[in-house]
Design an enzyme around this catalytic site. Structure first.
Site, mmCIF file in Angstrom:
data_model
loop_
_atom_site.group_PDB
_atom_site.id
_atom_site.type_symbol
_atom_site.label_atom_id
_atom_site.label_comp_id
_atom_site.label_asym_id
_atom_site.label_seq_id
_atom_site.Cartn_x
_atom_site.Cartn_y
_atom_site.Cartn_z
ATOM 1 N N ASP A 291 0.863 -1.177 0.000
ATOM 2 C CA ASP A 291 0.000 0.000 0.000
ATOM 3 C C ASP A 291 0.896 1.222 0.000
ATOM 4 O OD1 ASP A 291 -2.437 1.481 0.168
ATOM 5 O OD2 ASP A 291 -2.124 1.752 2.316
ATOM 6 N N HIS A 292 0.383 2.329 -0.473
ATOM 7 C CA HIS A 292 1.108 3.582 -0.422
ATOM 8 C C HIS A 292 0.875 4.260 0.925
ATOM 9 C CE1 HIS A 292 0.832 3.629 -5.060
ATOM 10 N NE2 HIS A 292 2.019 3.197 -4.689
ATOM 11 N N TYR A 466 -5.085 4.400 0.668
ATOM 12 C CA TYR A 466 -6.183 3.568 0.151
ATOM 13 C C TYR A 466 -5.849 2.907 -1.189
ATOM 14 C CZ TYR A 466 -7.784 7.462 3.021
ATOM 15 O OH TYR A 466 -7.860 8.442 3.975
ATOM 16 N N HIS A 467 -4.617 2.405 -1.317
ATOM 17 C CA HIS A 467 -4.192 1.716 -2.543
ATOM 18 C C HIS A 467 -3.688 0.306 -2.236
ATOM 19 C CE1 HIS A 467 -3.127 6.008 -4.200
ATOM 20 N NE2 HIS A 467 -4.436 5.793 -4.141
ATOM 21 N N PRO A 468 -4.433 -0.523 -1.505
ATOM 22 C CA PRO A 468 -3.923 -1.865 -1.173
ATOM 23 C C PRO A 468 -3.910 -2.771 -2.404
ATOM 24 C CG PRO A 468 -6.200 -1.661 -0.479
ATOM 25 C CD PRO A 468 -5.783 -0.292 -0.953
#
Length: 533
Positions: A291-292, A466-468
């Site tokens: 994730d980021h 919110y980039h999993p």
């Protein structure tokens, strides 16, 4: 009733599959979604993502496990639980990633996943505001647009980049990603264009598409090692439906590994611990979460030009609402990134490895009220994290949220990039071009000076953007979960089609790539169906 295909999850990729697999009328498709229809009006207003940040009717509202790298804090993790999935509640920023990201996927042995292979698919999906060219498509389902209004604060931010030698870039999805400029958004005429709006709504009248909302899938049904159907709960009852061809799992990077594990596909020790019969010992399911990481800095603005000011009074709210209702312009059209930048954390890095977001409002934390003074936020995300986490079921109960462990800042490399990226944020905002707008640094504040100070600040306030991805990783090695055709290794009749299959997270926002995965997955499914005829 037997359906040809059962799609689990109506998110970014699931809605794409539902549209593409039913387009020619040959295949009967059932789409199951745990959440409701996308009727909440705030879903369709771009700035409405702030209203949906903690709305349990459309949001799973997960919490991570205590994070060792963040002083043991749990990280709040919103995910869409509604038609459109997270594309219905996200910040609308449309960034594909870098060409090198996809070329790396192909280099790992995933044939058909290079940038040259995928660019036509990205273009096919798009309806780009400025028309088709070598980098963009027009006439596709997904609207890609400029934010309707330029803003003096964003213009100053971009000019500040020029002072520091950062090139202006008006198209982060064009010839190059590096530079500073305005973001594109997944919106059309001031309205969100989620995957439900883009793909599912136009297909809803097809007789061969059946959509069931409020359906919590509890397990995938197997006969031996073949997926033959799905069990789900809806309206207080348990239902079982059969798939004549395939089950297509589109639950996303948390729910896809969760459902596989609940269905007996996952690490043997985990399944045995929870008394789940083993269908396939697959140690890679749920592993490799990427994730980021995301760290916000907050600034007091010297001029009353921010959304804090526009929405700070009843009159301001009324005028803002009227402007949006009549013209589809103004603050309510703003995405979670207004202007931004893709930069190198150090001169010796070969391509951008940090992303910046400028938003013309400020809060204590996302989902809370706006500050009572003019303020804006500039945030930083490292793009290619080395740290890896995992997703695992807590029990055999399908209604219990999975255990999410991000392991942010687990490596020295990740810590170094975070520190260097935050320093660049401060340099940008303190540049001459920003002086008319900067009254002071609210957070972290002038007392943060050393590398140790910056790292401690990141540990105290950082979290997810919110980039999993990557929990059902595509690859050729023994721990990979799916092959290059997205088929679950060791099983038949089952594919995973969502962001969880990414071998590595893309260098940018993940929704555009998730929609591309839906398009690519549909191609693969239809190719195999044609070959079987």
């Amino acid at each position: 009733m037997i359906h040809d295909y059962i799609i689990i999850g109506a998110g970014s990729a699931g809605c794409v599959l539902a549209n593409r697999l039913t387009a020619d009328g040959r295949h009967d498709v059932l789409l199951l979604e745990a959440g409701p229809r996308d009727t909440n009006p705030w879903i369709h207003v771009p700035l409405g993502y702030g209203k949906l940040f903690a709305t349990p009717e459309v949001n799973w509202m997960y919490q991570s496990e205590p994070e060792p790298g963040l002083h043991g804090r749990r990280v709040f993790t919103p995910r869409g639980k509604v038609l459109g999935g997270s594309s219905s509640i996200n910040g609308l920023v449309h960034v594909r990633g870098q060409a090198e990201d996809f070329d790396e996927w192909a280099r790992l042995g995933n044939r058909g996943w290079s940038h040259a292979d995928l660019l036509p698919i990205f273009r096919r999906s798009e309806d780009y505001q400025h028309g088709a060219d070598v980098h963009h498509g027009a006439g596709g389902p997904l609207a890609v647009s400029d934010i309707p209004d330029r803003h003096p604060l964003c213009d100053a931010f971009i000019a500040a980049g020029g002072e520091l030698g950062i090139p202006r870039n008006d198209d982060f999805n064009g010839a190059r990603q590096e530079g500073i400029g305005y973001y594109h958004t997944s919106a059309r005429r001031g309205r969100r264009c989620s995957s439900a709006v883009a793909y599912l709504h136009p297909a809803r009248g097809r007789r061969n598409l059946h959509v069931t909302t409020g359906a919590l899938v509890t397990r995938i049904v197997f006969e031996g090692t073949r997926a033959v159907g799905v069990e789900f709960r809806a309206d207080g009852a348990t239902h079982t439906v059969k798939a004549g061809r395939e089950v297509l799992l589109c639950g996303g990077s948390f729910n896809s590994p969760q459902l596989l594990q609940l269905s007996g596909v996952g690490p043997r020790d985990l399944l045995e611990r929870h008394g789940i019969p083993i269908t396939l010992d697959a140690p890679g399911v749920g592993e490799g979460l990427q994730d980021h990481f995301y760290v916000r800095t907050v600034w007091r603005c010297a001029q009353p030009v921010t959304i804090n000011d526009a929405l700070g009074s009843l009159l301001g709210k009324t005028l803002t609402g009227l402007r949006y209702a009549l013209l589809r312009r103004g603050p309510l059209t703003v995405s979670a990134g207004y202007a931004g930048a893709f930069l190198r954390s150090r001169p010796d890095v070969d391509r951008p490895d940090i992303q910046l977001y400028l938003i013309n409002f400020s809060t204590d934390k996302m989902g809370t009220g706006l500050h009572p003074y003019p303020g804006f936020t500039v945030s930083m995300s490292p793009l290619r994290p080395e740290s890896r986490g995992r997703v695992r079921i807590r029990s055999a109960d399908p209604s219990e949220a999975p255990a999410i462990q991000y392991n942010y800042l687990d490596t020295e490399g990740d810590r170094r990039v975070a520190i260097d990226g935050l320093k660049q944020v401060r340099s940008l905002v303190r540049a001459k071009a920003m002086r008319l707008f900067v009254l002071g640094e609210q957070a972290p504040g002038h007392e943060v000076v050393s590398d140790e100070d910056w790292l401690d600040y990141a540990r105290k306030v950082g979290g997810t953007v919110y980039h999993p991805t990557s929990t059902c990783r595509m690859g050729q090695d023994r721990s990979a979960v799916v092959d290059e055709r997205l088929r679950v290794r060791g099983l038949t009749g089952l594919r995973v089609v969502d962001a969880s299959i990414m071998p590595n997270v893309v260098s940018g926002n993940s929704n555009a790539a998730a929609i591309m995965i839906g398009e690519k997955g549909a191609d693969l499914v239809l190719e195999d169906a044609h070959a079987a005829r």
